[in-house]
Design a protein around this motif. Structure first.
Motif: not given
Length: 513
Positions: A370-382, A384-385
């Motif tokens: 769960x912890x690493x999944x939320x990190x992936x979402x954070x990193x990916x969400x940040x 941009x192009x």
């Protein structure tokens, strides 16, 4: 109708032929001493596709036979003095057409060798026409076999012979290949190696004990691929070796707080070193494996100009491979790996000191994934192009960690759900991997061309390499563009809810960070 039959235990070929001659008209048998060697890749690619590959050698002839495991029927045959190591070295034809897509880059290796006597018998009718052929294989270690080869137009003769063999002479129809019997006598079984992770954990296992179990599983993969890596038998040994090392590193960094910190750091260092020393050889292996596709991406008029690059890469690969083989036979490697093995075998303390060791493995798995999944979402969400490519590299590392954790622990979750989540993650990983690979290949080709200049390489080769770099760059830009949509897919509500359902903590952990 089965066409292979096993003799009862004490029946010899000679006495079988004697008995058979009372039941049918036989032409005198031709007897030869023969030697049969079974071949497959190290990871059983032929066997997994229901094929056995055998070489039969007598004084006068040597031939390769591909058979169906299901019914023993011959799929393809070819006269052959020596078995090539790789499918691309076979003469063009049906054997190569069957083997190449199954074996890919893997070498064809001997699995086991059997000496036996072979008898060719023909059953004839009143007009002395051959109506059925029998091949008897007489083994010293296990029960003899007979194979029926029906003759066109005489189907009844084969059916009648089956009746004689089973009812009168006491043979049994069998679909078990001789290979299986031979392997059993050596205490082995087919598919005893696969690069897939298959670890069955009990959810209530204490976390530190489960961790050691996972590491032992990975250590086995490292050891079993070690000799093939040193010998450079094929490129896949090193690949599987590296994957097991990477998984071990991911375990040490991600399954936190179950081993004493100083041990954990000591072994993390060692496996990091192993990752470093195996990297250069693997990179060059990949370029050599990709070379044909590099070549075909070039305009036909300059395609052959790239060939000197192949020779350059091959020479370089041989050099770094030698250095790697030395390191894998060094005291540092052998003694540290033996220490690690010893460490994993030691019984675990009744009362572990490390905080997470007391958890069950299921509790720890939930938390970490769960912890690493939320990190992936954070990193990916940040991203941009305008983000630098480093941001994508970091995200790729986090995805890898998530993937390894999910694979370590997949037996703890319902199979359809976890498989589906791993598949979604794979899609994102692929585009990140492509982006990274194209960037690295581009940079390395530039470095290679500098080295090749010192070797007085022809100018046309550099022109062709320049076109290749351009092509890789276009691929890299495409992967970068594809990233956004792949990440959108990954973070959509459906996928997030599925992750949440399987891994998220049920009660709020406000105090924990």
């Amino acid at each position: 109708m089965s066409l292979q039959f096993e003799f009862p235990t004490n029946l010899t070929a000679e006495s079988f032929i004697g008995k058979l001659s009372h039941e049918a008209a036989i032409q005198p048998a031709l007897r030869q001493s023969s030697c049969k060697t079974y071949y497959d890749s190290f990871d059983w690619r032929l066997y997994s596709n229901n094929i056995t590959c055998e070489i039969n050698q007598t004084k006068s002839a040597s031939s390769l036979t591909l058979r169906s495991i299901k019914n023993g029927l011959v799929i393809a045959e070819s006269e052959l003095k020596k078995v090539p190591l790789f499918s691309k070295e076979f003469e063009p034809g049906i054997v190569r057409d069957i083997l190449a897509p199954l074996l890919e880059m893997r070498a064809l290796l001997p699995v086991c060798t059997l000496d036996y006597e072979i008898y060719h018998l023909n059953i004839i009718n009143k007009d002395e026409k051959t109506i059925l052929r029998l091949i008897i294989e007489e083994y010293s270690q296990f029960n003899n076999r007979v194979f029926l080869q029906p003759v066109k137009g005489y189907g009844k003769a084969a059916e009648h012979m089956v009746e004689i063999l089973t009812a009168t002479l006491g043979l049994t129809a069998t679909d078990k290949s001789v290979l299986l019997t031979a392997l059993q006598s050596q205490g082995r079984k087919p598919k005893d190696y696969s690069s897939k992770l298959n670890i069955n954990l009990d959810p209530d296992m204490r976390a530190d004990i489960a961790g050691k179990y996972i590491y032992s599983h990975l250590l086995k993969a490292i050891k079993v691929n070690e000799q093939g890596t040193i010998a450079n038998t094929d490129s896949e040994f090193l690949h599987d070796f590296r994957v097991a090392v990477r998984r071990t590193r991911a375990g040490l960094s991600q399954i936190k707080g179950i081993l004493p910190a100083n041990s954990s750091a000591y072994y993390a260092d060692f496996f990091s070193w192993l990752g470093q020393i195996t990297g250069p050889t693997r990179d060059l292996d990949v370029y050599l494996l990709n070379f044909e596709s590099y070549k075909s991406s070039l305009p036909a008029s300059i395609r052959e100009d790239i060939n000197p690059l192949y020779d350059f890469l091959l020479a370089k690969q041989k050099k770094v491979q030698k250095e790697l083989a030395k390191k894998l036979q060094s005291t540092k490697y052998l003694s540290t790996l033996a220490e690690w093995e010893q460490y994993l075998k030691e019984p675990s303390y009744k009362k572990p000191l490390e905080q997470n060791a007391k958890l069950t493995i299921k509790e720890l798995a939930d938390r970490r994934i769960w912890k690493v999944f939320t990190r992936v979402l954070e990193e990916g969400g940040a991203i941009t192009d305008l983000s630098p490519s480093d941001a994508l590299h970091d995200l790729r590392k986090s995805c890898k960690k998530l993937r390894y954790l999910m694979e370590f622990f997949q037996s703890l979750y319902p199979e359809p759900q976890i498989k589906c989540l791993i598949k979604n993650l794979k899609g994102l990983q692929e585009v990140l991997g492509d982006f990274q690979d194209y960037a690295v290949q581009e940079d390395n080709l530039k470095l290679f061309s500098e080295e090749m200049m010192a070797l007085n390489t022809h100018a046309n080769t550099f022109l062709a390499m320049g076109v290749l770099v351009q092509d890789l760059d276009a691929h890299r830009c495409r992967a970068r563009r594809d990233f956004a949509s792949k990440f959108e897919d990954f973070k959509q509500k459906e996928n997030r809810s599925a992750f949440k359902l399987l891994f998220a903590p049920s009660k709020p952990h406000s105090h924990q960070h």
